[in-house]
Design a protein around this motif. Structure first.
Motif, short mmCIF file in Angstrom:
data_model
loop_
_atom_site.label_atom_id
_atom_site.label_comp_id
_atom_site.label_asym_id
_atom_site.label_seq_id
_atom_site.Cartn_x
_atom_site.Cartn_y
_atom_site.Cartn_z
N LEU A 288 -8.40 0.27 15.51
CA LEU A 288 -7.01 -0.18 15.61
C LEU A 288 -6.34 0.40 16.84
N ASP A 289 -5.39 -0.38 17.40
CA ASP A 289 -4.69 0.08 18.60
C ASP A 289 -3.52 1.00 18.29
N THR A 290 -3.31 1.26 17.00
CA THR A 290 -2.24 2.17 16.57
C THR A 290 -2.63 2.79 15.23
N VAL A 291 -1.88 3.79 14.84
CA VAL A 291 -2.11 4.42 13.53
C VAL A 291 -1.19 3.74 12.52
N ILE A 292 -1.78 3.01 11.59
CA ILE A 292 -0.98 2.25 10.63
C ILE A 292 -0.60 3.09 9.41
N SER A 293 -1.61 3.72 8.81
CA SER A 293 -1.36 4.52 7.59
C SER A 293 -1.94 5.91 7.79
N PRO A 294 -1.15 6.84 8.33
CA PRO A 294 -1.66 8.15 8.72
C PRO A 294 -2.08 9.05 7.55
N ASP A 295 -1.57 8.78 6.35
CA ASP A 295 -1.84 9.69 5.24
C ASP A 295 -3.07 9.31 4.43
N ILE A 296 -3.61 8.12 4.65
CA ILE A 296 -4.78 7.69 3.87
C ILE A 296 -6.05 8.22 4.52
N LYS A 297 -6.88 8.90 3.73
CA LYS A 297 -8.17 9.37 4.21
C LYS A 297 -9.32 8.63 3.54
N MET A 298 -9.23 8.46 2.23
CA MET A 298 -10.32 7.82 1.51
C MET A 298 -9.80 7.24 0.21
N LEU A 299 -10.17 6.00 -0.07
CA LEU A 299 -9.78 5.34 -1.31
C LEU A 299 -11.02 4.71 -1.94
N SER A 300 -11.17 4.90 -3.23
CA SER A 300 -12.28 4.29 -3.97
C SER A 300 -11.67 3.35 -5.01
N GLY A 301 -11.78 2.05 -4.77
CA GLY A 301 -11.18 1.07 -5.67
C GLY A 301 -12.21 0.47 -6.61
N PHE A 302 -11.80 0.22 -7.84
CA PHE A 302 -12.73 -0.39 -8.78
C PHE A 302 -12.04 -1.47 -9.60
N SER A 303 -12.84 -2.43 -10.02
CA SER A 303 -12.35 -3.53 -10.82
C SER A 303 -12.38 -3.14 -12.30
N SER A 304 -11.41 -3.65 -13.05
CA SER A 304 -11.39 -3.40 -14.48
C SER A 304 -12.28 -4.38 -15.24
N VAL A 305 -12.86 -5.34 -14.52
CA VAL A 305 -13.81 -6.28 -15.14
C VAL A 305 -15.04 -5.49 -15.59
N PRO A 306 -15.56 -5.73 -16.79
CA PRO A 306 -16.76 -5.02 -17.24
C PRO A 306 -17.86 -5.06 -16.18
N VAL A 307 -18.55 -3.94 -16.00
CA VAL A 307 -19.40 -3.72 -14.84
C VAL A 307 -20.48 -4.80 -14.70
N ASN A 324 -14.51 -4.01 -6.22
CA ASN A 324 -14.94 -2.63 -6.02
C ASN A 324 -14.97 -2.35 -4.52
N SER A 325 -14.43 -1.23 -4.10
CA SER A 325 -14.33 -0.97 -2.66
C SER A 325 -14.36 0.52 -2.38
N PHE A 326 -14.73 0.83 -1.15
CA PHE A 326 -14.71 2.21 -0.68
C PHE A 326 -14.16 2.16 0.74
N ILE A 327 -12.95 2.68 0.92
CA ILE A 327 -12.27 2.65 2.22
C ILE A 327 -12.16 4.07 2.73
N VAL A 328 -12.60 4.29 3.96
CA VAL A 328 -12.56 5.62 4.54
C VAL A 328 -11.97 5.53 5.94
N VAL A 329 -11.22 6.55 6.33
CA VAL A 329 -10.56 6.58 7.63
C VAL A 329 -11.04 7.84 8.37
N PRO A 330 -12.16 7.74 9.09
CA PRO A 330 -12.71 8.92 9.75
C PRO A 330 -11.74 9.62 10.69
#
Length: 457
Positions: A288-307, A324-330
């Protein structure tokens, strides 16, 4: 054809191969390391682009400075200077963030919450040896003995996904227990200074220090077997001989392509062909050409749908509303991996191996849309975007693009893990394919340590 002799030949410069070569060389043995790609490191490698350091696959090092990747460097006397920014992934679902397991309180019935707390306490109280009693049981079966609440199962399954890249109905409960208790004991998982590539560079420095003959861009054509024993390889038009051949090229690839099935008995060949790989990954990397969300480092998202239902939908080409997702901001861990004032955002979702290529773009689009919720203007501010589908990962890293390798599932983990020593004398398998235990890269390094300590030292 000219011939050269070593004490050991290591095939493949993933972290397991690098670790095995370093241990052998530090012990005084002459070692040649052969890697078919021009760049070593496998999933722990990275690329440089427009001032960004972009990791290929690894975003979080389990146990950080207390884990086997650093311990092996120190065991071999390699100075590294690597420090870690500690992080604990925040889970998110339905637009709410929370920490496992304590923030489950109020989201599930009290009895189910207490059951989860007891499960975690029981796991933390196990010895490593006691965890092996659950190697052949799935995490789903293990968790059912505490609670059958579907939301709890979805949450715990996502934790297991972060560890081993397979869902609860496949993941070995014993392997999950070891990963959870080791993480809880260390409380030091994090991101290394300089990016994950700094770890690879430290291992390469160790190989150079101990005189390893490291050759990149040199594929091994075949492993030489004489009288039932591995005696060397042919690589780059040269015959290399050694007392042992250590393969980090994947167990199936080694048996089928490098050695040849005729060197093994039919039962072993059937066993190897029947081994299952972990889930594969769909990845997007945004510079990215700018810092959009400076406080986010890592988010692990999951669906409530049975696995199981969730993954069945993916295989039918359906994209679940909750992904289901895994977002990381090195760059939030280490500013050096992005130019000043810019941000590096990476995201992935795991999908079953064998999913049709035509289904993957829609899944990736949904993943990017999900990331946009946390990083408004993500696509508008993108300097470049890298999209990686399972077929791309397969070309880059092999193993059909598996997130980790041979899956750490019931029947393939712990005491049931494929053995490091093969039926061919002098031929060994290391990495996330045989032996070892743990989260991702530590699994591979633990495999190399197990190889050296039980087969060599």
């Amino acid at each position: 054809m000219c011939m050269k002799r070593y004490d050991a030949i290591v095939i493949g410069a993933g972290i397991g191969g690098l670790a095995a070569a370093l241990l052998l060389a530090e012990s005084g043995r002459s070692v040649v390391l052969l890697e078919k790609r021009n760049q070593p490191g496998g999933r722990i490698g990275s690329s440089k682009r427009d001032g960004f350091t972009v990791d290929f696959g690894v975003h979080l090092i389990s146990r950080g400075e207390k884990g086997p990747l650093i311990q092996l460097l120190e065991r071999c006397g390699v100075e590294h200077g690597i420090k870690f920014t500690k992080v604990r992934p925040i889970q998110t679902t339905g637009g709410e963030n929370f920490k496992f397991p304590h923030d489950l309180k109020g989201r599930v019935p009290d009895a189910d919450f207490e059951a989860v707390i007891k499960m975690v306490a029981d796991v933390k109280g196990m010895s490593d040896e006691e965890t092996h009693a659950f190697d052949g049981q799935t995490l789903e079966e293990f968790l059912n003995s505490y609670t059958t609440d579907p939301f709890v199962h979805a949450c715990v399954s996502q934790v297991g996904f972060i560890y081993c890249c397979i869902p609860e109905y496949r993941l070995s409960a014993g392997e999950f227990a070891r990963c959870l208790k080791w993480e809880a004991e260390a409380r030091s998982s994090g991101y290394p200074t300089g990016g994950c590539v700094a770890l690879m560079e430290a291992y390469l420095a160790g190989l150079e220090r101990y005189g390893v003959d490291a050759r990149f861009g040199v594929p091994v054509e075949r492993v030489l077997v004489e009288d039932g024993r591995a005696v060397g390889v042919v690589a780059g038009g040269q015959e290399l001989r050694a007392d042992m051949v250590v393969s980090n090229a994947g167990i199936k690839e080694t048996v089928r392509d490098l050695v040849g099935e005729n060197a093994f008995d039919a039962e072993y060949v059937r066993y190897v062909e029947g081994l299952e790989i972990s889930f594969v990954s769909i990845i997007a990397r945004f510079a990215l050409d700018t810092v959009i969300s400076p406080d986010i480092k890592m988010l692990s998202g999951f669906s409530s749908v049975p696995v199981k239902e969730y993954n069945d939908r993916l295989m039918r080409g359906e994209v679940p509303e909750e992904l289901n997702s895994f977002i990381v901001v090195p760059s939030s861990f280490d500013p050096s991996v992005a130019p000043a004032g810019k941000q590096l955002v990476m995201m992935t979702t795991a999908v079953p191996a064998g999913i049709k290529d035509e289904y993957c773009p829609a899944i990736l689009d949904a993943l990017v849309a999900l990331a946009e919720e946390h990083f408004p203007g993500l696509q508008e501010h993108a300097l470049f975007v890298e999209r990686v589908y399972p077929s791309d990962a397969a070309r880059i890293m092999g193993e059909d693009g598996a997130g980790i390798g041979i899956a750490q599932q019931a029947g393939q983990a712990g005491i049931d893990r494929p053995p490091i020593k093969t039926p061919v004398e002098g031929l060994y398998i290391v990495g996330a394919e045989a032996g070892g235990s743990g989260v991702g890269t530590e699994l591979a390094v633990n495999s190399a340590i197990e190889f050296f300590d039980t087969c060599v030292a």
